[in-house]
Design a protein around this motif. Structure first.
Motif, PDB file in Angstrom:
ATOM      1  N   LEU A  49       1.009  -1.307   0.057  1.00  0.00           N
ATOM      2  CA  LEU A  49      -0.083  -0.173  -0.089  1.00  0.00           C
ATOM      3  C   LEU A  49       0.681   1.297  -0.041  1.00  0.00           C
ATOM      4  CD1 LEU A  49      -2.725  -1.146   2.567  1.00  0.00           C
ATOM      5  CD2 LEU A  49      -2.942  -0.926  -0.061  1.00  0.00           C
ATOM      6  N   ILE A  50       1.745   1.094   0.697  1.00  0.00           N
ATOM      7  CA  ILE A  50       2.696   2.348   0.592  1.00  0.00           C
ATOM      8  C   ILE A  50       3.500   2.590  -0.569  1.00  0.00           C
ATOM      9  CG2 ILE A  50       5.141   3.134   1.691  1.00  0.00           C
ATOM     10  CD1 ILE A  50       4.169   1.545   4.331  1.00  0.00           C
ATOM     11  N   VAL A  51       4.046   1.477  -1.320  1.00  0.00           N
ATOM     12  CA  VAL A  51       4.428   1.754  -2.564  1.00  0.00           C
ATOM     13  C   VAL A  51       3.506   2.004  -3.538  1.00  0.00           C
ATOM     14  CG1 VAL A  51       5.697   0.421  -4.579  1.00  0.00           C
ATOM     15  CG2 VAL A  51       6.557  -0.117  -2.160  1.00  0.00           C
ATOM     16  N   ASP A  52       2.260   1.774  -3.587  1.00  0.00           N
ATOM     17  CA  ASP A  52       1.186   2.093  -4.365  1.00  0.00           C
ATOM     18  C   ASP A  52       0.945   3.730  -4.072  1.00  0.00           C
ATOM     19  OD1 ASP A  52       0.739  -0.371  -5.401  1.00  0.00           O
ATOM     20  OD2 ASP A  52      -0.832  -0.739  -4.052  1.00  0.00           O
ATOM     21  N   VAL A  66      11.928   4.663  -8.897  1.00  0.00           N
ATOM     22  CA  VAL A  66      12.256   3.457  -8.288  1.00  0.00           C
ATOM     23  C   VAL A  66      11.990   3.434  -6.904  1.00  0.00           C
ATOM     24  CG1 VAL A  66      14.038   1.649  -8.012  1.00  0.00           C
ATOM     25  CG2 VAL A  66      14.004   3.403  -9.960  1.00  0.00           C
ATOM     26  N   ILE A  67      11.205   2.552  -6.186  1.00  0.00           N
ATOM     27  CA  ILE A  67      10.789   2.643  -4.858  1.00  0.00           C
ATOM     28  C   ILE A  67      11.265   1.490  -4.259  1.00  0.00           C
ATOM     29  CG2 ILE A  67       8.691   3.007  -3.296  1.00  0.00           C
ATOM     30  CD1 ILE A  67       7.246   3.659  -6.247  1.00  0.00           C
ATOM     31  N   ILE A 160       8.945  13.957  -1.476  1.00  0.00           N
ATOM     32  CA  ILE A 160       7.691  14.410  -1.701  1.00  0.00           C
ATOM     33  C   ILE A 160       7.128  13.455  -1.962  1.00  0.00           C
ATOM     34  CG2 ILE A 160       6.165  15.691  -2.851  1.00  0.00           C
ATOM     35  CD1 ILE A 160       8.002  18.281  -3.118  1.00  0.00           C
ATOM     36  N   CYS A 161       7.563  12.460  -2.839  1.00  0.00           N
ATOM     37  CA  CYS A 161       6.844  11.129  -3.154  1.00  0.00           C
ATOM     38  C   CYS A 161       6.944  10.137  -2.091  1.00  0.00           C
ATOM     39  CB  CYS A 161       7.180  10.584  -4.527  1.00  0.00           C
ATOM     40  SG  CYS A 161       6.647  11.808  -5.801  1.00  0.00           S
ATOM     41  N   ALA A 162       8.062  10.064  -1.608  1.00  0.00           N
ATOM     42  CA  ALA A 162       8.308   8.976  -0.301  1.00  0.00           C
ATOM     43  C   ALA A 162       7.263   9.437   0.812  1.00  0.00           C
ATOM     44  CB  ALA A 162       9.694   9.065   0.013  1.00  0.00           C
ATOM     45  N   GLN A 163       7.230  10.729   1.044  1.00  0.00           N
ATOM     46  CA  GLN A 163       6.300  11.235   2.059  1.00  0.00           C
ATOM     47  C   GLN A 163       4.774  10.871   1.841  1.00  0.00           C
ATOM     48  OE1 GLN A 163       7.566  12.743   5.101  1.00  0.00           O
ATOM     49  NE2 GLN A 163       5.421  12.488   5.832  1.00  0.00           N
ATOM     50  N   ALA A 164       4.516  10.541   0.786  1.00  0.00           N
ATOM     51  CA  ALA A 164       2.940  10.175   0.235  1.00  0.00           C
ATOM     52  C   ALA A 164       2.841   8.661   0.969  1.00  0.00           C
ATOM     53  CB  ALA A 164       2.691  10.138  -1.263  1.00  0.00           C
ATOM     54  N   GLY A 165       3.982   7.977   0.996  1.00  0.00           N
ATOM     55  CA  GLY A 165       3.873   6.591   1.411  1.00  0.00           C
ATOM     56  C   GLY A 165       3.803   6.653   3.094  1.00  0.00           C
ATOM     57  N   VAL A 166       4.712   7.612   3.639  1.00  0.00           N
ATOM     58  CA  VAL A 166       4.710   7.787   4.992  1.00  0.00           C
ATOM     59  C   VAL A 166       3.404   8.165   5.552  1.00  0.00           C
ATOM     60  CG1 VAL A 166       5.674   8.918   6.781  1.00  0.00           C
ATOM     61  CG2 VAL A 166       7.323   8.110   5.186  1.00  0.00           C
ATOM     62  N   ASP A 167       2.679   9.039   4.798  1.00  0.00           N
ATOM     63  CA  ASP A 167       1.600   9.637   5.137  1.00  0.00           C
ATOM     64  C   ASP A 167       0.172   8.734   5.100  1.00  0.00           C
ATOM     65  OD1 ASP A 167       2.539  12.141   5.521  1.00  0.00           O
ATOM     66  OD2 ASP A 167       1.725  12.813   3.459  1.00  0.00           O
ATOM     67  N   LEU A 168       0.611   7.483   4.245  1.00  0.00           N
ATOM     68  CA  LEU A 168      -0.441   6.470   4.455  1.00  0.00           C
ATOM     69  C   LEU A 168      -0.396   5.845   5.887  1.00  0.00           C
ATOM     70  CD1 LEU A 168      -2.238   4.712   2.339  1.00  0.00           C
ATOM     71  CD2 LEU A 168      -0.471   3.112   2.532  1.00  0.00           C
ATOM     72  N   LEU A 169       0.722   5.486   6.351  1.00  0.00           N
ATOM     73  CA  LEU A 169       0.821   4.977   7.409  1.00  0.00           C
ATOM     74  C   LEU A 169       0.101   5.647   8.575  1.00  0.00           C
ATOM     75  CD1 LEU A 169       4.859   3.779   7.700  1.00  0.00           C
ATOM     76  CD2 LEU A 169       2.564   2.253   7.585  1.00  0.00           C
ATOM     77  N   LEU A 170      -0.018   7.209   8.566  1.00  0.00           N
ATOM     78  CA  LEU A 170      -0.592   8.053   9.314  1.00  0.00           C
ATOM     79  C   LEU A 170      -2.145   8.127   9.363  1.00  0.00           C
ATOM     80  CD1 LEU A 170       2.056  10.846   9.411  1.00  0.00           C
ATOM     81  CD2 LEU A 170       1.847   8.975  10.922  1.00  0.00           C
ATOM     82  N   GLU A 171      -2.770   7.386   8.248  1.00  0.00           N
ATOM     83  CA  GLU A 171      -4.008   7.593   8.090  1.00  0.00           C
ATOM     84  C   GLU A 171      -5.110   7.296   9.083  1.00  0.00           C
ATOM     85  OE1 GLU A 171      -5.303   6.077   4.270  1.00  0.00           O
ATOM     86  OE2 GLU A 171      -4.105   7.689   3.104  1.00  0.00           O
ATOM     87  N   PRO A 172      -4.728   6.224   9.660  1.00  0.00           N
ATOM     88  CA  PRO A 172      -5.461   5.771  10.921  1.00  0.00           C
ATOM     89  C   PRO A 172      -5.673   6.919  11.967  1.00  0.00           C
ATOM     90  CG  PRO A 172      -4.528   3.832  10.320  1.00  0.00           C
ATOM     91  CD  PRO A 172      -3.908   4.919   9.680  1.00  0.00           C
TER      92      PRO A 172
END
Length: 180
Positions: A49-52, A66-67, A160-172
């Motif tokens: 999900l983070i990579v997506d 590349v991720i 910035i793009c990596a942060q989008a994945g990190v933000d996913l972890l914070l969604e809950p």
């Protein structure tokens, strides 16, 4: 020589015990080692999900990245190379992820810290990459569970793009805050 073999035997036994512990992970649950509390764990489903999320951020900006995501031990968990991305970015993304897995700070912050010290000491550590685009990953209990590395654009856009994945972890956390 006997002392050396004894120490190697101990280290090998510890590594085997750790491998056995890692193989006991089932469906995102970590079984505690005897006499210890459960350790933080990054399930493959969450890494996917983070990579997506990172790829969606890249596509929205017209980037080809590349991720790489590694667990807290530095083992590659998931890797994605978007079509059209540079082959040179493959190792760079892995090294950024490894750097943030070893030191739970962003590669950009680590570079700034190193630049402020005499002789730029972190730059001489093998396998470290002091370039923006590497971020640590934490679970909701703030346990360090790995690192993400993104490469293929400028270091600023990678981050910035990596942060989008990190933000996913914070969604809950974010959705809980929105409800209150």
């Amino acid at each position: 020589m006997k002392k050396y073999l004894f120490i190697c035997g101990l280290l090998g036994g510890a590594a085997w015990a750790g491998a056995a512990q890692d193989s006991a992970d089932v469906a995102g649950q970590v079984l505690p080692a005897s006499g210890s509390a459960a350790q933080a764990f990054l399930p493959l489903s969450q890494a996917t999900l983070i990579v997506d999320a990172v790829e969606a951020a890249a596509v929205s900006r017209g980037l080809k990245l590349v991720i790489s995501i590694v667990d807290a031990h530095g083992n590659l968990k998931i890797f994605r190379r978007m079509d059209g991305s540079s082959s040179g970015s493959v190792q760079v993304s892995i090294d950024k992820a490894l750097t943030s897995a070893r030191f739970p700070v962003s590669t950009r912050a680590l570079a700034a810290r190193s630049n402020d010290l005499p002789a730029n000491p972190y730059a001489s550590i093998p396998g470290f990459l002091l370039l923006g685009g590497g971020l640590p990953l934490f679970d909701l209990s703030k346990s360090h569970i790995g690192g993400i590395g993104v490469s293929g654009a400028t270091p600023e856009l990678d981050e910035i793009c990596a942060q989008a994945g990190v933000d996913l972890l914070l969604e809950p956390i974010n959705s809980t805050r929105a409800e209150s």
